[in-house]
Design a protein around this motif. Structure first.
Motif, mmCIF file in Angstrom:
data_model
loop_
_atom_site.group_PDB
_atom_site.id
_atom_site.type_symbol
_atom_site.label_atom_id
_atom_site.label_comp_id
_atom_site.label_asym_id
_atom_site.label_seq_id
_atom_site.Cartn_x
_atom_site.Cartn_y
_atom_site.Cartn_z
ATOM 1 N N THR A 22 0.832 -1.212 0.000
ATOM 2 C CA THR A 22 0.000 0.000 0.000
ATOM 3 C C THR A 22 0.861 1.255 0.000
ATOM 4 N N GLY A 23 1.936 1.243 0.779
ATOM 5 C CA GLY A 23 2.834 2.393 0.813
ATOM 6 C C GLY A 23 3.462 2.665 -0.545
ATOM 7 N N ASN A 24 3.826 1.596 -1.255
ATOM 8 C CA ASN A 24 4.402 1.763 -2.592
ATOM 9 C C ASN A 24 3.372 2.328 -3.563
ATOM 10 N N ASN A 25 2.121 1.871 -3.452
ATOM 11 C CA ASN A 25 1.066 2.422 -4.310
ATOM 12 C C ASN A 25 0.895 3.914 -4.079
ATOM 13 N N ILE A 26 0.829 4.307 -2.808
ATOM 14 C CA ILE A 26 0.624 5.719 -2.488
ATOM 15 C C ILE A 26 1.814 6.555 -2.964
ATOM 16 N N ALA A 27 3.029 6.023 -2.800
ATOM 17 C CA ALA A 27 4.215 6.758 -3.232
ATOM 18 C C ALA A 27 4.220 6.995 -4.739
ATOM 19 N N ASN A 28 3.577 6.096 -5.500
ATOM 20 C CA ASN A 28 3.562 6.206 -6.956
ATOM 21 C C ASN A 28 2.235 6.734 -7.497
ATOM 22 N N ALA A 29 1.509 7.468 -6.673
ATOM 23 C CA ALA A 29 0.208 7.991 -7.098
ATOM 24 C C ALA A 29 0.334 8.946 -8.286
ATOM 25 N N ASN A 30 1.514 9.564 -8.476
ATOM 26 C CA ASN A 30 1.713 10.505 -9.579
ATOM 27 C C ASN A 30 2.739 9.999 -10.585
ATOM 28 N N THR A 31 3.045 8.706 -10.560
ATOM 29 C CA THR A 31 4.014 8.134 -11.487
ATOM 30 C C THR A 31 3.339 7.783 -12.808
ATOM 31 N N GLY A 33 2.108 6.045 -15.920
ATOM 32 C CA GLY A 33 2.009 4.655 -16.347
ATOM 33 C C GLY A 33 2.122 3.621 -15.251
ATOM 34 N N PHE A 34 2.110 4.048 -13.984
ATOM 35 C CA PHE A 34 2.266 3.082 -12.886
ATOM 36 C C PHE A 34 0.986 2.266 -12.714
ATOM 37 N N LYS A 35 1.164 0.966 -12.418
ATOM 38 C CA LYS A 35 0.055 0.058 -12.164
ATOM 39 C C LYS A 35 0.111 -0.400 -10.710
ATOM 40 N N SER A 36 -0.989 -0.182 -9.993
ATOM 41 C CA SER A 36 -1.028 -0.486 -8.563
ATOM 42 C C SER A 36 -1.075 -1.985 -8.323
ATOM 43 N N SER A 37 -0.849 -2.378 -7.076
ATOM 44 C CA SER A 37 -0.884 -3.778 -6.665
ATOM 45 C C SER A 37 -1.750 -3.926 -5.424
ATOM 46 N N SER A 38 -2.205 -5.137 -5.186
ATOM 47 C CA SER A 38 -2.966 -5.429 -3.974
ATOM 48 C C SER A 38 -2.474 -6.745 -3.390
ATOM 49 N N THR A 39 -2.611 -6.889 -2.069
ATOM 50 C CA THR A 39 -2.126 -8.066 -1.359
ATOM 51 C C THR A 39 -3.282 -9.021 -1.098
ATOM 52 N N ASP A 248 -5.848 4.439 -6.774
ATOM 53 C CA ASP A 248 -7.027 5.074 -6.181
ATOM 54 C C ASP A 248 -6.668 5.415 -4.737
ATOM 55 N N LEU A 249 -6.397 6.692 -4.479
ATOM 56 C CA LEU A 249 -5.914 7.080 -3.152
ATOM 57 C C LEU A 249 -6.939 6.792 -2.059
ATOM 58 N N PHE A 253 -5.860 4.476 1.104
ATOM 59 C CA PHE A 253 -5.872 4.895 2.505
ATOM 60 C C PHE A 253 -6.776 3.996 3.340
ATOM 61 N N THR A 254 -7.839 3.483 2.728
ATOM 62 C CA THR A 254 -8.663 2.499 3.427
ATOM 63 C C THR A 254 -7.876 1.219 3.680
ATOM 64 N N ASN A 255 -7.140 0.753 2.661
ATOM 65 C CA ASN A 255 -6.292 -0.425 2.827
ATOM 66 C C ASN A 255 -5.216 -0.201 3.875
ATOM 67 N N LEU A 256 -4.736 1.038 3.946
ATOM 68 C CA LEU A 256 -3.722 1.373 4.945
ATOM 69 C C LEU A 256 -4.280 1.205 6.355
ATOM 70 N N ILE A 257 -5.507 1.654 6.558
ATOM 71 C CA ILE A 257 -6.148 1.504 7.866
ATOM 72 C C ILE A 257 -6.364 0.037 8.196
ATOM 73 N N LEU A 258 -6.833 -0.734 7.217
ATOM 74 C CA LEU A 258 -7.082 -2.160 7.445
ATOM 75 C C LEU A 258 -5.797 -2.893 7.810
ATOM 76 N N ALA A 259 -4.712 -2.594 7.080
ATOM 77 C CA ALA A 259 -3.440 -3.255 7.373
ATOM 78 C C ALA A 259 -2.908 -2.836 8.741
ATOM 79 N N GLN A 260 -3.093 -1.572 9.078
ATOM 80 C CA GLN A 260 -2.648 -1.091 10.382
ATOM 81 C C GLN A 260 -3.402 -1.778 11.513
ATOM 82 N N ARG A 261 -4.724 -1.892 11.357
ATOM 83 C CA ARG A 261 -5.525 -2.555 12.396
ATOM 84 C C ARG A 261 -5.180 -4.031 12.488
ATOM 85 N N GLY A 262 -4.950 -4.668 11.333
ATOM 86 C CA GLY A 262 -4.544 -6.064 11.354
ATOM 87 C C GLY A 262 -3.219 -6.258 12.057
ATOM 88 N N PHE A 263 -2.292 -5.342 11.829
ATOM 89 C CA PHE A 263 -0.988 -5.403 12.499
ATOM 90 C C PHE A 263 -1.157 -5.220 14.005
#
Length: 285
Positions: A22-31, A33-39, A248-249, A253-263
């Motif tokens: 998720t952090g890599n996706n957010i970092a590349n929000a303005n890159t 041709g970048f293609k996002s990933s999901s876990t 999709d920011l 950010f929703t995924n970021l919250i979910l991963a944080q709560r899971g951690f």
């Protein structure tokens, strides 16, 4: 040792990976041709405490009793959906509308990208910002691609049909939706100089990311199916525009919250397991 302790550790590792993705996706929000990933998570092996049994004339059947041993990362999936359009007005900025990837060559390796921020270098070769040479085809007298891949150039007239007379120079050029580099020459003639090669894959998610927003073939992507724009499943080319990142920011950010709560929850499992072990050690006291 408590099974819950190791399950909690596996949860920390899996959710840390989700945070990394998720952090890599957010970092590349303005890159470009970048293609996002999901876990994607999956459970690990389950320990069998009691096996299942079939019913008989005197008693019914019983289900198995199993205890799971934690979570693991099943995969990191790429999202190859179309990104939004950014109009630049630069004639060498190209965007693919639809499937496919531009084909580039870096050293002796053939790579693929959706980032069409190209320019001509000092030799007149069309290149990426990192110097990879954009690949294309020479055209025959009927305007059809012929032969193997070549570097797309605006100064190499050896493949141009009809032949360019000596002393004739290129005065302007355009790149069409079909990827043809079309030049206007000082003798007043318009000539097709080359056509960009577009690659498609049976499984784009199987491509290996190599950095610089570029990909290479892998064992599970399938071989590159080379061709030209607007043919088969390959999309058309828009000049003067770039494809933005498809991140999709709001979702990230929703995924970021979910991963944080899971951690955090996995951390609490480890803390609770440690307290149980401490109580067990202190029983004799």
């Amino acid at each position: 040792m408590l099974r819950s302790l190791f399950a909690g550790i596996s949860g920390l590792r899996a959710n840390q990976t989700a945070l990394d993705v998720t952090g890599n996706n957010i970092a590349n929000a303005n890159t470009i041709g970048f293609k996002s990933s999901s876990t994607v998570f999956s459970d690990t092996l389950s320990q069998m405490l009691t096996g299942a049994s079939a019913g008989n004339a005197t008693r019914g059947g019983t289900n198995p009793i199993q205890v799971g041993l934690g979570v693991q990362v099943a995969g990191v999936l790429g999202n190859f959906s179309q990104g939004s359009t950014q109009t630049t007005g630069r004639s060498t900025d190209l965007m693919l509308e639809g499937d496919g990837m531009f084909t580039v060559k870096l050293g002796n390796e053939q790579l693929y990208t959706r980032a069409g921020a190209f320019t001509f270098d000092e030799s007149g070769t069309l290149v990426t910002p990192t110097g990879a040479r954009v690949q294309g085809y020479a055209l025959d007298a009927s305007g059809n691609p012929t032969g193997g891949l070549i570097d797309v150039s605006k100064t190499d007239f050896t493949n141009v049909l009809p032949a360019v007379p000596a002393g004739t120079t290129l005065t302007s050029y355009t790149i069409g939706s079909d990827g043809i580099l079309r030049g206007v020459f000082s003798d007043g003639q318009q000539r097709d100089m080359a056509q960009l090669a577009i690659a498609d894959f049976n499984n784009p998610q199987g491509l290996e990311r190599v950095g610089q927003t570029e990909f290479r073939e892998s064992a599970n992507s399938g071989a590159a199916q080379l061709g030209v724009a607007s043919q088969g499943t390959r999309g058309k080319i828009t000049a003067g525009a770039l494809e933005m990142s498809n991140v999709d920011l709001a979702a990230e950010f929703t995924n970021l919250i979910l991963a944080q709560r899971g951690f955090q929850a996995s951390s609490r499992v480890i803390t609770t397991s440690d307290q149980v072990l401490e109580d067990l050690v202190n029983i004799k006291r």
